[in-house]
Write an enzyme that holds these catalytic residues in place. Structure first.
Site, PDB file in Angstrom:
ATOM      1  N   HIS A 167      -0.639  -5.375  -8.868  1.00 62.36           N
ATOM      2  CA  HIS A 167      -0.005  -4.885  -7.634  1.00 62.36           C
ATOM      3  C   HIS A 167       1.433  -4.492  -7.977  1.00 62.36           C
ATOM      4  CE1 HIS A 167       1.030  -4.044  -3.649  1.00 62.36           C
ATOM      5  NE2 HIS A 167       0.393  -5.007  -3.018  1.00 62.36           N
ATOM      6  N   GLY A 168       1.630  -3.211  -8.139  1.00 66.89           N
ATOM      7  CA  GLY A 168       2.954  -2.711  -8.512  1.00 66.89           C
ATOM      8  C   GLY A 168       3.537  -1.821  -7.431  1.00 66.89           C
ATOM      9  N   ALA A 169       3.145  -2.106  -6.182  1.00 63.16           N
ATOM     10  CA  ALA A 169       3.606  -1.246  -5.075  1.00 63.16           C
ATOM     11  C   ALA A 169       4.170  -2.112  -3.945  1.00 63.16           C
ATOM     12  CB  ALA A 169       2.430  -0.409  -4.573  1.00 63.16           C
ATOM     13  N   TYR A 172       6.437  -5.373  -3.893  1.00 61.96           N
ATOM     14  CA  TYR A 172       6.078  -6.586  -4.630  1.00 61.96           C
ATOM     15  C   TYR A 172       6.969  -6.699  -5.873  1.00 61.96           C
ATOM     16  CZ  TYR A 172       2.005  -8.166  -1.948  1.00 61.96           C
ATOM     17  OH  TYR A 172       1.189  -8.686  -0.977  1.00 61.96           O
TER      18      TYR A 172
HETATM   19  C1  LIG Z   1      -5.208  -5.213   6.579  1.00 64.95           C
HETATM   20  C2  LIG Z   1      -4.575  -4.605   5.373  1.00 64.95           C
HETATM   21  C3  LIG Z   1      -4.410  -5.379   4.226  1.00 64.95           C
HETATM   22  C4  LIG Z   1      -3.870  -4.799   3.068  1.00 64.95           C
HETATM   23  N1  LIG Z   1      -3.779  -5.562   1.932  1.00 64.95           N
HETATM   24  C5  LIG Z   1      -3.335  -4.994   0.777  1.00 64.95           C
HETATM   25  C6  LIG Z   1      -3.333  -5.733  -0.449  1.00 64.95           C
HETATM   26  O1  LIG Z   1      -3.740  -6.898  -0.533  1.00 64.95           O
HETATM   27  N2  LIG Z   1      -2.868  -5.090  -1.554  1.00 64.95           N
HETATM   28  C7  LIG Z   1      -2.446  -3.774  -1.525  1.00 64.95           C
HETATM   29  O2  LIG Z   1      -2.058  -3.230  -2.561  1.00 64.95           O
HETATM   30  N3  LIG Z   1      -2.442  -3.067  -0.382  1.00 64.95           N
HETATM   31  C8  LIG Z   1      -2.893  -3.635   0.756  1.00 64.95           C
HETATM   32  N4  LIG Z   1      -2.954  -2.885   1.905  1.00 64.95           N
HETATM   33  C9  LIG Z   1      -2.607  -1.448   1.842  1.00 64.95           C
HETATM   34  C10 LIG Z   1      -3.861  -0.602   1.604  1.00 64.95           C
HETATM   35  O3  LIG Z   1      -4.528  -0.937   0.400  1.00 64.95           O
HETATM   36  C11 LIG Z   1      -3.551   0.910   1.568  1.00 64.95           C
HETATM   37  O4  LIG Z   1      -2.636   1.155   0.509  1.00 64.95           O
HETATM   38  C12 LIG Z   1      -2.966   1.416   2.885  1.00 64.95           C
HETATM   39  O5  LIG Z   1      -3.645   0.850   3.994  1.00 64.95           O
HETATM   40  C13 LIG Z   1      -3.070   2.939   2.970  1.00 64.95           C
HETATM   41  O6  LIG Z   1      -4.398   3.395   2.814  1.00 64.95           O
HETATM   42  P1  LIG Z   1      -5.331   3.812   4.076  1.00 64.95           P
HETATM   43  O7  LIG Z   1      -4.652   4.941   4.781  1.00 64.95           O
HETATM   44  O8  LIG Z   1      -6.658   4.203   3.474  1.00 64.95           O
HETATM   45  O9  LIG Z   1      -5.453   2.601   4.961  1.00 64.95           O
HETATM   46  C14 LIG Z   1      -3.458  -3.447   3.076  1.00 64.95           C
HETATM   47  C15 LIG Z   1      -3.610  -2.684   4.247  1.00 64.95           C
HETATM   48  C16 LIG Z   1      -4.167  -3.248   5.389  1.00 64.95           C
HETATM   49  C17 LIG Z   1      -4.358  -2.403   6.603  1.00 64.95           C
END
Ligand SMILES: Cc1cc2nc3c(=O)[nH]c(=O)nc-3n(C[C@H](O)[C@H](O)[C@H](O)COP(=O)(O)O)c2cc1C
Length: 382
Positions: A167-169, A172
Site C-alpha cells: 500500500h503505497g498510496a 500511508y
Molecule cells: C469501503 C472502502 C474501503 C477501502 N479500503 C482500501 C484499502 O484497504 N486499501 C486501499 O488501497 N484502498 C482502499 N480503498 C480505496 C479503493 O481501493 C479505490 O482506490 C477507490 O475506492 C477508488 O476506486 P473506485 O472508484 O473503483 O471505488 C477503499 C475504498 C472504499 C470505498
C-alpha cells in the site's frame, strides 16, 4: 470477445481477465486482526463471480501502523492459518488473490489511541490530532518496519497468496516517505527524491528477500499529492518512482493518489457519465511515458466502452474496481454474460465528508459500516 475478458499475466500469475478488485477494507476481521468466515465468504464470492485478481483489504504489517479497527493484521505467523482458508477458497473458484500490506505511520489512529508505538516520518507542523504526539522514526524504527513488510510477504506466501501489493498510496507510510509534505527529514531518508524513495525500494527488496525473488510484488502507488494549493509529490516524481520500482521487480503499478486535501475528495464522486470516468488517466499516461511496468487504473472506472478504449489504446493493462464491486459483487459475471450496462455505482457523494466515500461511514468506535445509497440505474447509461 472483448479484450477485457482475455487472459493475461501479472508477473508469473495467470489471470483469467483484465479485472482487478482493488483493495477494500470492510472491517470484517476480529478485534485482533484475524480473518474468519465473513472475510473468506466475501473474497470467495468475488472469485466465484469472475473477478480476475482480487486484492484483499489492507493488512497491517505491525500494530504500530494500524488506523482502523477490525482490519486485517499480518504481524505474526498466527495469522497464516486464517488466510490459508481464504486463498484456498479463491483457488477452488479458479481465482487469484493478492494480499495488500501496509503501515499507516502518522495516520495510525488506532495505534495512537491504544498505546502502541506511534511513529511519524517527521515532526511537521501539520500532524493529525489523535490525542497524542507521535515520535519521529529513528534508523532502527525504519529498519524494523522494512523487515515487517518482508515478514508479512513471507507469511502471505506461506498462506497461499499469489502475491502481495504494497500500500503505497492514500497518505500511508510509503507515501509519507515519498511526499515532501510529510517527509522533512535531512538524513538519507529525506530531501531529494532519491532519498525519499529509498524507503519503498528497501521495502520491495525486503519482500523479495523474505518471500523469494519469484513472488509477485505489486504496488498501489500514490503517484501525486492532491493539495488545493499544489505542493507535495508531483507526477514527475511519481513517474520516476514507478520506474525505479520497475527496476526492483515490481510487476504491477496500480495508479492512485497520495496525500490529499479533504476538500478535494469530490474528485472521486458523482461518476455519472463516461467523461467523468478514469479519474487518474493523466497520471497513467505520465507513467506510461517513462516506464513499461504493467499498469492497473483505478478510480471511477464504470462502463465497458471506456475500459475497452483504455485497454485498446495501451494506456493501461488492467482495470481496477472497488466501489462497483461493493454494490454489485457479481458485476464482472453480469458483464461477461452479456448485460453490459455500466456499473450501478455512481460514486455517490458523502455530504458529511465523515468518510471519504459515499458507500461507508464510521461508527462511534471508528469501525467502518458499509452501506450503499445509490438506487439501481435500471439500464440508464447516465
Ligand atoms: C469501503 C472502502 C474501503 C477501502 N479500503 C482500501 C484499502 O484497504 N486499501 C486501499 O488501497 N484502498 C482502499 N480503498 C480505496 C479503493 O481501493 C479505490 O482506490 C477507490 O475506492 C477508488 O476506486 P473506485 O472508484 O473503483 O471505488 C477503499 C475504498 C472504499 C470505498
Amino acid at each position: 470477445m472483448s479484450a477485457l475478458f482475455e487472459p493475461a499475466k501479472i508477473g508469473n500469475i495467470e489471470v483469467k481477465n483484465r479485472f482487478i478488485r482493488s483493495a477494500t477494507y470492510f472491517g470484517l476481521a476480529d478485534e485482533n486482526g484475524f480473518v474468519g468466515e465473513p472475510s473468506v465468504k466475501l473474497i470467495k464470492t468475488l472469485a466465484q463471480n469472475e473477478v480476475g485478481l482480487i486484492i484483499t483489504g489492507n493488512a497491517y504489517v505491525l500494530k504500530s501502523g494500524q488506523r482502523f479497527p477490525n482490519a486485517n493484521l499480518i504481524d505474526t505467523d498466527d495469522h497464516i492459518p486464517g488466510f490459508k482458508k481464504m486463498t484456498q477458497s479463491v483457488h477452488e473458484a479458479e481465482g487469484r488473490v493478492v494480499m495488500q500490506i501496509g503501515h499507516n505511520g502518522v495516520q495510525s489512529k488506532l495505534a495512537a489511541q491504544s498505546g502502541e508505538d506511534y511513529l511519524a516520518v517527521s515532526m511537521t507542523d501539520k500532524l493529525p490530532d489523535f490525542g497524542r504526539k507521535p515520535r519521529e522514526m529513528q534508523e532502527d524504527d525504519i529498519a524494523n518496519i522494512i523487515d515487517a513488510f518482508g515478514q508479512a510477504a513471507r507469511r502471505a506466501r506461506e498462506a497461499g497468496f499469489d502475491g502481495v501489493q504494497i500500500h503505497g498510496a492514500h497518505g500511508y507510510l510509503v507515501d509519507q516517505f515519498l511526499s515532501p509534505f510529510t517527509n522533512k527529514r535531512t538524513d538519507r531518508w529525506g530531501g531529494s527524491l532519491k532519498n525519499r524513495l529509498r524507503f519503498v525500494l528497501e521495502v520491495t527488496r525486503a519482500i523479495k528477500k523474505e518471500a523469494g525473488g519469484d513472488f509477485p510484488a505489486m504496488i498501489k502507488l500514490g503517484c501525486k499529492d492532491y493539495f488545493d494549493d499544489g505542493g507535495g509529490l508531483t507526477i514527475e516524481e511519481g513517474a520516476r518512482t514507478a520506474k525505479a520500482l520497475e527496476g526492483e521487480g515490481i510487476c504491477l503499478v496500480e495508479i492512485s493518489f497520495g496525500n490529499m486535501d479533504p476538500k478535494l475528495r469530490k474528485i472521486f464522486m458523482g461518476i455519472t457519465s463516461p467523461e467523468k470516468e478514469a479519474v487518474f488517466l493523466p497520471e497513467a499516461r505520465a507513467i506510461r511515458a517513462v516506464s513499461s511496468v504493467p499498469i492497473a487504473l483505478v478510480t471511477g472506472m464504470r462502463s465497458l466502452p471506456v475500459m475497452e478504449e483504455l485497454i485498446g489504446s495501451g494506456v493501461t493493462d488492467f482495470i481496477s474496481l472497488c466501489r462497483p464491486l461493493i454494490r454489485e459483487p457479481d458485476l464482472i459475471k453480469r458483464w461477461k454474460e452479456g448485460d453490459t450496462r455500466p456499473a450501478d455505482c455512481i460514486s455517490c457523494p458523502d455530504p458529511s465528508h465523515a468518510a471519504p466515500y459515499g458507500c461507508f461511514n464510521l461508527d462511534e468506535n471508528g469501525k467502518i459500516v458499509i452501506f450503499c445509497r445509490q438506487l439501481r440505474r435500471k439500464g440508464n447509461p447516465e
